[in-house]
Scaffold this motif. Structure first.
Motif, PDB file in Angstrom:
ATOM      1  N   ALA A 166     -35.887 -39.882   4.945  1.00 35.75           N
ATOM      2  CA  ALA A 166     -35.474 -40.956   5.835  1.00 35.75           C
ATOM      3  C   ALA A 166     -33.999 -41.296   5.647  1.00 35.75           C
ATOM      4  O   ALA A 166     -33.535 -42.337   6.085  1.00 35.75           O
ATOM      5  CB  ALA A 166     -36.345 -42.193   5.597  1.00 35.75           C
ATOM      6  N   GLU A 167     -33.283 -40.405   4.988  1.00 31.18           N
ATOM      7  CA  GLU A 167     -31.838 -40.527   4.810  1.00 31.18           C
ATOM      8  C   GLU A 167     -31.258 -39.121   4.889  1.00 31.18           C
ATOM      9  O   GLU A 167     -31.914 -38.150   4.524  1.00 31.18           O
ATOM     10  CB  GLU A 167     -31.488 -41.103   3.439  1.00 31.18           C
ATOM     11  CG  GLU A 167     -31.971 -42.503   3.209  1.00 31.18           C
ATOM     12  CD  GLU A 167     -31.571 -43.017   1.838  1.00 31.18           C
ATOM     13  OE1 GLU A 167     -30.353 -43.227   1.622  1.00 31.18           O
ATOM     14  OE2 GLU A 167     -32.450 -43.192   0.995  1.00 31.18           O
ATOM     15  N   ASN A 168     -30.027 -39.028   5.350  1.00 31.62           N
ATOM     16  CA  ASN A 168     -29.349 -37.737   5.388  1.00 31.62           C
ATOM     17  C   ASN A 168     -28.878 -37.350   3.997  1.00 31.62           C
ATOM     18  O   ASN A 168     -28.604 -38.212   3.166  1.00 31.62           O
ATOM     19  CB  ASN A 168     -28.131 -37.785   6.321  1.00 31.62           C
ATOM     20  CG  ASN A 168     -28.522 -37.974   7.756  1.00 31.62           C
ATOM     21  OD1 ASN A 168     -29.596 -37.556   8.180  1.00 31.62           O
ATOM     22  ND2 ASN A 168     -27.656 -38.605   8.514  1.00 31.62           N
ATOM     23  N   LEU A 169     -28.771 -36.045   3.777  1.00 27.54           N
ATOM     24  CA  LEU A 169     -28.205 -35.568   2.519  1.00 27.54           C
ATOM     25  C   LEU A 169     -26.773 -36.063   2.363  1.00 27.54           C
ATOM     26  O   LEU A 169     -26.050 -36.211   3.354  1.00 27.54           O
ATOM     27  CB  LEU A 169     -28.203 -34.041   2.484  1.00 27.54           C
ATOM     28  CG  LEU A 169     -29.547 -33.365   2.258  1.00 27.54           C
ATOM     29  CD1 LEU A 169     -29.385 -31.855   2.360  1.00 27.54           C
ATOM     30  CD2 LEU A 169     -30.134 -33.744   0.921  1.00 27.54           C
ATOM     31  N   ASN A 170     -26.374 -36.260   1.147  1.00 26.87           N
ATOM     32  CA  ASN A 170     -24.988 -36.637   0.851  1.00 26.87           C
ATOM     33  C   ASN A 170     -24.573 -35.881  -0.407  1.00 26.87           C
ATOM     34  O   ASN A 170     -24.332 -36.463  -1.453  1.00 26.87           O
ATOM     35  CB  ASN A 170     -24.861 -38.146   0.667  1.00 26.87           C
ATOM     36  CG  ASN A 170     -23.412 -38.594   0.665  1.00 26.87           C
ATOM     37  OD1 ASN A 170     -22.490 -37.790   0.692  1.00 26.87           O
ATOM     38  ND2 ASN A 170     -23.216 -39.893   0.638  1.00 26.87           N
ATOM     39  N   ARG A 171     -24.541 -34.569  -0.279  1.00 28.22           N
ATOM     40  CA  ARG A 171     -24.210 -33.702  -1.408  1.00 28.22           C
ATOM     41  C   ARG A 171     -22.892 -32.993  -1.131  1.00 28.22           C
ATOM     42  O   ARG A 171     -22.558 -32.718   0.002  1.00 28.22           O
ATOM     43  CB  ARG A 171     -25.282 -32.623  -1.583  1.00 28.22           C
ATOM     44  CG  ARG A 171     -26.652 -33.156  -1.914  1.00 28.22           C
ATOM     45  CD  ARG A 171     -27.583 -32.044  -2.301  1.00 28.22           C
ATOM     46  NE  ARG A 171     -27.107 -31.423  -3.538  1.00 28.22           N
ATOM     47  CZ  ARG A 171     -27.390 -30.186  -3.899  1.00 28.22           C
ATOM     48  NH1 ARG A 171     -28.147 -29.426  -3.156  1.00 28.22           N
ATOM     49  NH2 ARG A 171     -26.916 -29.699  -5.027  1.00 28.22           N
ATOM     50  N   GLY A 172     -22.200 -32.657  -2.194  1.00 29.29           N
ATOM     51  CA  GLY A 172     -21.059 -31.766  -2.075  1.00 29.29           C
ATOM     52  C   GLY A 172     -19.706 -32.442  -2.049  1.00 29.29           C
ATOM     53  O   GLY A 172     -19.566 -33.655  -2.150  1.00 29.29           O
ATOM     54  N   LYS A 173     -18.720 -31.594  -1.866  1.00 36.60           N
ATOM     55  CA  LYS A 173     -17.309 -31.992  -1.857  1.00 36.60           C
ATOM     56  C   LYS A 173     -16.852 -32.124  -0.410  1.00 36.60           C
ATOM     57  O   LYS A 173     -17.087 -31.243   0.420  1.00 36.60           O
ATOM     58  CB  LYS A 173     -16.511 -30.902  -2.560  1.00 36.60           C
ATOM     59  CG  LYS A 173     -15.028 -31.080  -2.505  1.00 36.60           C
ATOM     60  CD  LYS A 173     -14.314 -29.866  -3.095  1.00 36.60           C
ATOM     61  CE  LYS A 173     -12.832 -30.001  -2.826  1.00 36.60           C
ATOM     62  NZ  LYS A 173     -12.123 -28.758  -2.998  1.00 36.60           N
ATOM     63  N   MET A 174     -16.171 -33.219  -0.099  1.00 35.38           N
ATOM     64  CA  MET A 174     -15.650 -33.409   1.252  1.00 35.38           C
ATOM     65  C   MET A 174     -14.486 -32.455   1.504  1.00 35.38           C
ATOM     66  O   MET A 174     -13.609 -32.290   0.661  1.00 35.38           O
ATOM     67  CB  MET A 174     -15.175 -34.839   1.451  1.00 35.38           C
ATOM     68  CG  MET A 174     -14.662 -35.092   2.849  1.00 35.38           C
ATOM     69  SD  MET A 174     -13.926 -36.723   2.988  1.00 35.38           S
ATOM     70  CE  MET A 174     -12.717 -36.433   4.265  1.00 35.38           C
ATOM     71  N   VAL A 175     -14.512 -31.826   2.666  1.00 38.34           N
ATOM     72  CA  VAL A 175     -13.388 -31.017   3.117  1.00 38.34           C
ATOM     73  C   VAL A 175     -12.887 -31.622   4.423  1.00 38.34           C
ATOM     74  O   VAL A 175     -13.643 -32.273   5.143  1.00 38.34           O
ATOM     75  CB  VAL A 175     -13.764 -29.526   3.315  1.00 38.34           C
ATOM     76  CG1 VAL A 175     -14.121 -28.876   1.995  1.00 38.34           C
ATOM     77  CG2 VAL A 175     -14.892 -29.365   4.316  1.00 38.34           C
ATOM     78  N   LEU A 176     -11.631 -31.436   4.716  1.00 42.27           N
ATOM     79  CA  LEU A 176     -11.051 -31.981   5.940  1.00 42.27           C
ATOM     80  C   LEU A 176     -11.297 -31.021   7.094  1.00 42.27           C
ATOM     81  O   LEU A 176     -11.182 -29.807   6.938  1.00 42.27           O
ATOM     82  CB  LEU A 176      -9.553 -32.220   5.760  1.00 42.27           C
ATOM     83  CG  LEU A 176      -9.175 -33.230   4.676  1.00 42.27           C
ATOM     84  CD1 LEU A 176      -7.657 -33.319   4.542  1.00 42.27           C
ATOM     85  CD2 LEU A 176      -9.765 -34.600   4.977  1.00 42.27           C
ATOM     86  N   SER A 177     -11.641 -31.582   8.241  1.00 43.67           N
ATOM     87  CA  SER A 177     -11.820 -30.743   9.424  1.00 43.67           C
ATOM     88  C   SER A 177     -10.535 -30.751  10.238  1.00 43.67           C
ATOM     89  O   SER A 177      -9.785 -31.713  10.237  1.00 43.67           O
ATOM     90  CB  SER A 177     -12.990 -31.249  10.265  1.00 43.67           C
ATOM     91  OG  SER A 177     -12.724 -32.535  10.771  1.00 43.67           O
ATOM     92  N   SER A 178     -10.295 -29.647  10.899  1.00 43.10           N
ATOM     93  CA  SER A 178      -9.152 -29.569  11.805  1.00 43.10           C
ATOM     94  C   SER A 178      -9.565 -28.675  12.962  1.00 43.10           C
ATOM     95  O   SER A 178     -10.262 -27.685  12.776  1.00 43.10           O
ATOM     96  CB  SER A 178      -7.920 -29.010  11.094  1.00 43.10           C
ATOM     97  OG  SER A 178      -8.186 -27.722  10.590  1.00 43.10           O
TER      98      SER A 178
END
Length: 181
Positions: A51-63
């Motif tokens: 009932a929640e989205n995953l929140n794993r990993g390292k953030m990367v910037l999108s372009s």
């Protein structure tokens, strides 16, 4: 959140005649991922969903024009508008390959693949989505029953009731030819 009870449950999946059995650790309506993050779960019909989205990993910037994630052994996530705070509000966005941990998916989407999901869990198959939809009264009703009633939806949230406890939130989409949407 305090977790007072941990139990194992058996989950049976019947995908095109193949019976699969998984034993999942459940923390009274929660599941724990490999990073010891707890996620709420909800039972809808005969299925148990996060009932929640995953929140794993390292953030990367999108372009715009480039795929920001790659098969490098690091779980990489996108946050809407390149703002890490958005990953805390509506969780994260993952490219398809990243979500499946770069395991090839067949065109029929019937193969169960764990990807970056918690142990014993997997990304839903098309048939599992159909079962979910049908258990909530079909195409015309299910969407509202799955959607969170908060003001995070930027368009009219007509019909949202979250009766299912699924708590669906808007997440966005990444289109390589124009960037974020």
């Amino acid at each position: 959140r305090e977790i007072s009870h941990k139990a194992g449950i058996a989950v049976h999946s019947d995908i095109l005649g193949e019976i699969q059995l998984d034993i999942l650790d459940v923390y009274v309506n929660y599941v724990m991922d490999q990073d010891s993050i707890l996620y709420r779960t909800t039972r809808i019909g005969d299925q148990v969903w996060m009932a929640e989205n995953l929140n794993r990993g390292k953030m990367v910037l999108s372009s715009g024009g480039e795929f920001p994630t790659q098969d490098n052994g690091i779980i990489e996530k996108l946050c809407y508008d390149n703002d890490p705070g958005n990953c805390d509000i509506v969780e994260c966005l993952y490219m398809g390959g990243e979500m499946m941990d770069y395991v090839p998916v067949d065109n029929e989407s019937i193969r169960i693949i764990q990807g970056i999901c918690p142990d014993g869990w997997h990304g839903p198959t098309v048939q599992e989505w159909i079962t979910l939809r049908d258990s909530l009264g079909g195409e015309d009703l299910a969407g509202g029953m799955l959607k969170d009633t908060s003001d995070l939806w930027w368009r009219n949230n007509v019909g949202a009731s979250n009766i299912s406890g699924f708590s669906g939130l808007p997440g966005g989409v990444y289109r390589s030819y124009i960037g974020k949407e």
